[in-house]
Write a protein that holds these residues in place. Structure first.
Motif, PDB file in Angstrom:
ATOM      1  N   GLU A  29       0.923  -1.074  -0.336  1.00 47.41           N
ATOM      2  CA  GLU A  29      -0.082   0.078  -0.181  1.00 47.41           C
ATOM      3  C   GLU A  29       0.602   1.001  -0.043  1.00 47.41           C
ATOM      4  OE1 GLU A  29      -3.012   2.668   2.377  1.00 47.41           O
ATOM      5  OE2 GLU A  29      -2.911   0.364   3.098  1.00 47.41           O
ATOM      6  N   SER A  32       2.266   2.008  -3.331  1.00 47.11           N
ATOM      7  CA  SER A  32       0.860   2.279  -4.366  1.00 47.11           C
ATOM      8  C   SER A  32       0.564   3.622  -4.144  1.00 47.11           C
ATOM      9  CB  SER A  32      -0.298   1.751  -4.168  1.00 47.11           C
ATOM     10  OG  SER A  32      -1.601   1.923  -5.103  1.00 47.11           O
ATOM     11  N   ASN A  33       0.482   3.968  -2.957  1.00 46.67           N
ATOM     12  CA  ASN A  33      -0.063   5.303  -2.899  1.00 46.67           C
ATOM     13  C   ASN A  33       1.338   6.022  -3.136  1.00 46.67           C
ATOM     14  OD1 ASN A  33      -1.687   4.661  -1.194  1.00 46.67           O
ATOM     15  ND2 ASN A  33      -1.111   4.679   0.955  1.00 46.67           N
ATOM     16  N   LEU A  35       4.082   6.307  -5.916  1.00 46.08           N
ATOM     17  CA  LEU A  35       2.616   6.089  -6.961  1.00 46.08           C
ATOM     18  C   LEU A  35       2.048   6.629  -7.209  1.00 46.08           C
ATOM     19  CD1 LEU A  35       3.325   2.355  -8.147  1.00 46.08           C
ATOM     20  CD2 LEU A  35       5.294   4.061  -8.359  1.00 46.08           C
ATOM     21  N   GLU A  36       0.968   6.873  -6.760  1.00 48.34           N
ATOM     22  CA  GLU A  36      -0.160   7.863  -6.359  1.00 48.34           C
ATOM     23  C   GLU A  36       0.193   9.268  -6.234  1.00 48.34           C
ATOM     24  OE1 GLU A  36      -4.867   7.900  -5.758  1.00 48.34           O
ATOM     25  OE2 GLU A  36      -3.672   6.693  -4.808  1.00 48.34           O
ATOM     26  N   ALA A  37       1.071   9.378  -5.523  1.00 51.61           N
ATOM     27  CA  ALA A  37       1.412  10.541  -5.018  1.00 51.61           C
ATOM     28  C   ALA A  37       2.607  11.139  -6.348  1.00 51.61           C
ATOM     29  CB  ALA A  37       2.087  11.092  -3.645  1.00 51.61           C
ATOM     30  N   SER A  64       2.345   8.172   4.171  1.00 45.81           N
ATOM     31  CA  SER A  64       1.995   7.769   2.660  1.00 45.81           C
ATOM     32  C   SER A  64       0.911   8.525   2.219  1.00 45.81           C
ATOM     33  CB  SER A  64       2.177   6.131   2.112  1.00 45.81           C
ATOM     34  OG  SER A  64       0.901   5.357   3.195  1.00 45.81           O
ATOM     35  N   ARG A  65      -0.382   7.985   3.534  1.00 47.56           N
ATOM     36  CA  ARG A  65      -1.490   8.001   3.352  1.00 47.56           C
ATOM     37  C   ARG A  65      -1.581   9.427   3.360  1.00 47.56           C
ATOM     38  NH1 ARG A  65      -3.908   3.007   7.597  1.00 47.56           N
ATOM     39  NH2 ARG A  65      -4.081   1.316   5.776  1.00 47.56           N
ATOM     40  N   LEU A  68      -1.853  11.765   0.876  1.00 47.92           N
ATOM     41  CA  LEU A  68      -3.277  11.445  -0.166  1.00 47.92           C
ATOM     42  C   LEU A  68      -3.837  12.570  -0.428  1.00 47.92           C
ATOM     43  CD1 LEU A  68      -2.885   7.876  -1.960  1.00 47.92           C
ATOM     44  CD2 LEU A  68      -1.624   9.884  -2.735  1.00 47.92           C
ATOM     45  N   SER A  74       0.423  16.938  -1.181  1.00 49.64           N
ATOM     46  CA  SER A  74       1.440  15.759  -2.367  1.00 49.64           C
ATOM     47  C   SER A  74       1.341  16.128  -3.497  1.00 49.64           C
ATOM     48  CB  SER A  74      -0.365  14.755  -2.051  1.00 49.64           C
ATOM     49  OG  SER A  74      -1.222  14.861  -3.062  1.00 49.64           O
TER      50      SER A  74
END
Length: 252
Positions: A29, A32-33, A35-37, A64-65, A68, A74
């Protein structure tokens, strides 16, 4: 701060600063976070279940959460997610081993002064002392690098690791590395997080992904343009650039 290695999984010994901290959360997770950031895949490393970006900043699941969450920076060039408004005085507590190295101690003094000269809502102090609303341990590791991590739960990351080999370098180099690592603890990304070749000199396209620069800061990183670049310039001064000052004053 480290030289870049374009690998996803490395052994503990490959990190110049060693493997400190308490690995937490689901690494899948976190990746993944990140990469999204906007972090490139080759800038993310998993070391014994701990996740690092830029080879010197550990990212916990909570951190990481936070990246986002709306309004947490972010999508900004400098900011990840900062410390909460309840934090006003951050005390940096060097270990006895850290204090035994003259230039590491001088570098810490100068790094604290760098932040306190900006008139931010947060200040740093050499601890232990009174009135601390957050604490960071300054400890030694092997080599000539440094490492830290990003904030979570409204608090700065609790440890900076500084290589004892830096004691043989100039005070300015020590000031640069320690100021840089303290920057990570309060949420400062590498300004060239999208392509570390800008400061490290190899690989990468130099093309930034879509993101919102902090008002008054450049839309792309440049060599020597920020103390928060992944790699230091050939002759570091240990001082913030004008863009660094603008970013910190905007965030804090």
């Amino acid at each position: 701060m480290f030289k870049r290695a374009a690998v996803l999984v490395v052994s503990c010994g490959a990190l110049l600063g060693g493997c400190g901290g308490d690995p937490r959360g689901d690494t899948g997770e976190i990746v993944s976070n990140l990469l999204e950031a906007g972090f490139p895949a080759d800038d993310i490393e998993v070391v014994e279940d701990a996740v690092y970006v830029g080879r010197d900043a550990q990212v916990t699941l909570e951190a990481s959460r936070q990246m986002l969450q709306p309004g947490e920076g972010s999508a900004e060039q400098y900011g990840s997610a900062g410390v909460g408004t309840a934090v006003t005085k951050i005390c940096v507590n060097p270990t006895s081993a850290f204090k035994s190295y003259t230039r590491l101690s001088q570098g810490l003094d100068m790094a604290i002064a760098n932040y306190n000269s900006l008139g931010l809502r947060i200040t740093f102090a050499w601890g232990p002392t009174t009135g601390c609303t957050a604490n960071i341990t300054a400890q030694t590791t092997s080599g000539t690098g440094g490492s830290a991590g990003f904030p979570s739960g409204g608090l700065p990351y609790g440890v900076i690791n500084i290589g004892t080999g830096l004691n043989s370098f100039s005070v300015d180099v020590n000031e640069h590395v320690i100021t840089h690592e303290l920057g990570h603890t309060i949420g400062m990304r590498h300004s060239d997080f999208y392509d570390s070749s800008i400061s490290c000199g190899s690989g990468g396209s130099g093309v930034p992904p879509p993101f919102s620069p902090i008002p008054g800061t450049p839309s792309a990183a440049t060599p020597g343009g920020s103390l928060m670049n992944t790699c230091p310039p050939p002759t570091p001064t240990g001082e913030f650039t004008s863009s660094d000052r603008t970013a910190l004053q905007y965030l804090y």
